[in-house]
Enzyme design. Structure first.
Site, PDB file in Angstrom:
ATOM      1  N   ASP A   8       0.899  -1.205   0.041  1.00 14.39           N
ATOM      2  CA  ASP A   8       0.066   0.050  -0.023  1.00 14.39           C
ATOM      3  C   ASP A   8       0.884   1.282   0.004  1.00 14.39           C
ATOM      4  O   ASP A   8       2.111   1.260   0.065  1.00 14.39           O
ATOM      5  CB  ASP A   8      -0.852  -0.031   1.250  1.00 14.39           C
ATOM      6  CG  ASP A   8      -0.506   0.257   2.565  1.00 14.39           C
ATOM      7  OD1 ASP A   8       1.009   0.205   2.652  1.00 14.39           O
ATOM      8  OD2 ASP A   8      -1.255   0.310   3.375  1.00 14.39           O
ATOM      9  N   CYS A  65       3.008  -3.036   4.257  1.00 17.75           N
ATOM     10  CA  CYS A  65       2.108  -2.143   4.628  1.00 17.75           C
ATOM     11  C   CYS A  65       3.048  -1.235   5.533  1.00 17.75           C
ATOM     12  O   CYS A  65       4.327  -1.640   5.930  1.00 17.75           O
ATOM     13  CB  CYS A  65       0.832  -2.493   4.615  1.00 17.75           C
ATOM     14  SG  CYS A  65       0.389  -3.407   6.269  1.00 17.75           S
ATOM     15  N   THR A  67       2.688  -1.418   8.690  1.00 22.04           N
ATOM     16  CA  THR A  67       2.760  -2.223  10.094  1.00 22.04           C
ATOM     17  C   THR A  67       3.143  -3.969   9.316  1.00 22.04           C
ATOM     18  O   THR A  67       3.740  -4.423  10.183  1.00 22.04           O
ATOM     19  CB  THR A  67       2.037  -2.269  11.129  1.00 22.04           C
ATOM     20  OG1 THR A  67       0.515  -2.852  10.591  1.00 22.04           O
ATOM     21  CG2 THR A  67       1.940  -1.306  11.674  1.00 22.04           C
ATOM     22  N   HIS A  98       9.522 -23.883   8.921  1.00 19.64           N
ATOM     23  CA  HIS A  98       8.657 -24.935   9.727  1.00 19.64           C
ATOM     24  C   HIS A  98       7.120 -24.640   9.196  1.00 19.64           C
ATOM     25  O   HIS A  98       6.229 -25.371   9.425  1.00 19.64           O
ATOM     26  CB  HIS A  98       8.515 -24.200  11.123  1.00 19.64           C
ATOM     27  CG  HIS A  98       9.686 -24.603  11.884  1.00 19.64           C
ATOM     28  ND1 HIS A  98       9.624 -24.256  13.493  1.00 19.64           N
ATOM     29  CD2 HIS A  98      10.817 -25.287  11.779  1.00 19.64           C
ATOM     30  CE1 HIS A  98      10.904 -24.732  13.776  1.00 19.64           C
ATOM     31  NE2 HIS A  98      11.591 -25.422  12.880  1.00 19.64           N
ATOM     32  N   HIS A 133       6.535 -31.227   9.873  1.00 19.45           N
ATOM     33  CA  HIS A 133       5.639 -30.002  10.019  1.00 19.45           C
ATOM     34  C   HIS A 133       4.206 -29.970   8.870  1.00 19.45           C
ATOM     35  O   HIS A 133       3.478 -29.449   9.089  1.00 19.45           O
ATOM     36  CB  HIS A 133       6.400 -28.692   9.680  1.00 19.45           C
ATOM     37  CG  HIS A 133       7.514 -28.215  10.642  1.00 19.45           C
ATOM     38  ND1 HIS A 133       7.103 -28.121  12.085  1.00 19.45           N
ATOM     39  CD2 HIS A 133       8.826 -28.477  10.830  1.00 19.45           C
ATOM     40  CE1 HIS A 133       8.044 -27.829  12.929  1.00 19.45           C
ATOM     41  NE2 HIS A 133       9.005 -28.130  12.137  1.00 19.45           N
TER      42      HIS A 133
HETATM   43  C1  RB5 Z   1      -2.052   2.855   6.248  1.00 17.68           C
HETATM   44  O1  RB5 Z   1      -2.062   3.893   6.657  1.00 17.68           O
HETATM   45  C2  RB5 Z   1      -1.782   1.900   7.170  1.00 17.68           C
HETATM   46  O2  RB5 Z   1      -2.756   1.573   8.156  1.00 17.68           O
HETATM   47  C3  RB5 Z   1      -1.297   0.349   6.677  1.00 17.68           C
HETATM   48  O3  RB5 Z   1      -0.301   0.664   5.858  1.00 17.68           O
HETATM   49  C4  RB5 Z   1      -1.266  -0.753   7.556  1.00 17.68           C
HETATM   50  O4  RB5 Z   1      -0.148  -0.320   8.494  1.00 17.68           O
HETATM   51  C5  RB5 Z   1      -2.133  -1.584   8.209  1.00 17.68           C
HETATM   52  O5  RB5 Z   1      -2.144  -2.446   8.667  1.00 17.68           O
END
Ligand code: RB5
Length: 142
Positions: A8, A65, A67, A98, A133
């Site tokens: 993203d 993304c 996180t 695994h 596994h």
């Molecule tokens: C986008 O702002 C953010 O929410 C996305 O990149 C991600 O971190 C969501 O899990």
């Protein structure tokens, strides 16, 4: 080896660095976007990359993304996808050994670029290790 990439707007810059790294190291890259920092919705890119892996158009996928959480949750909704959100090289390695992970998810706002590239290298060079596994992985499919 052919690698599908998706991100993203939060992961866009790191995705491009990973794409360059992979091309320099003779991987084929299918880049599903996004291609700018304009706000987009990560499930779209998780689906594009996940479907590419399931169709065997790609050997592995990498999703990014902010996180890594949202995009990995989305990818794991696709039957047959085992997407491993990893924050260190040990997780990247063990997700292959695994879990036979077929997508690596990264959080661009959580880890540095050098670590991300090391994790990509580790993920793509590690094989599924142990038949013991397999029973658990088959249970995931059921
Ligand atoms: C986008 O702002 C953010 O929410 C996305 O990149 C991600 O971190 C969501 O899990």
């Amino acid at each position: 080896m052919r690698i599908a990439l998706g991100a993203d707007h939060g992961g866009f810059e790191l995705k491009n660095k990973i794409a360059n790294y992979l091309k320099e190291n003779n991987f084929e890259v299918i880049d599903f976007g996004t291609n700018s920092t304009d706000s987009v919705n990560y499930p779209v890119f998780a689906k594009l990359v996940g479907d590419s892996v399931i169709k065997k158009e790609s050997d592995f996928g990498i999703l990014i993304c902010g996180t890594g959480i949202g995009i990995s949750i989305a990818a794991n909704k696709i039957k047959g996808i085992r997407c491993a959100l990893s924050t260190n090289t040990t997780m990247a390695r063990l997700s292959r050994e695994h879990n036979n992970a077929n997508i690596l998810a990264l959080g661009s706002r959580i880890i540095g670029d050098l670590l991300a590239l090391e994790m990509v290298e580790t993920f793509l060079s590690t094989s599924f290790q142990d038949e013991r596994h397999l029973v658990r992985i088959n249970m995931l499919e059921d």
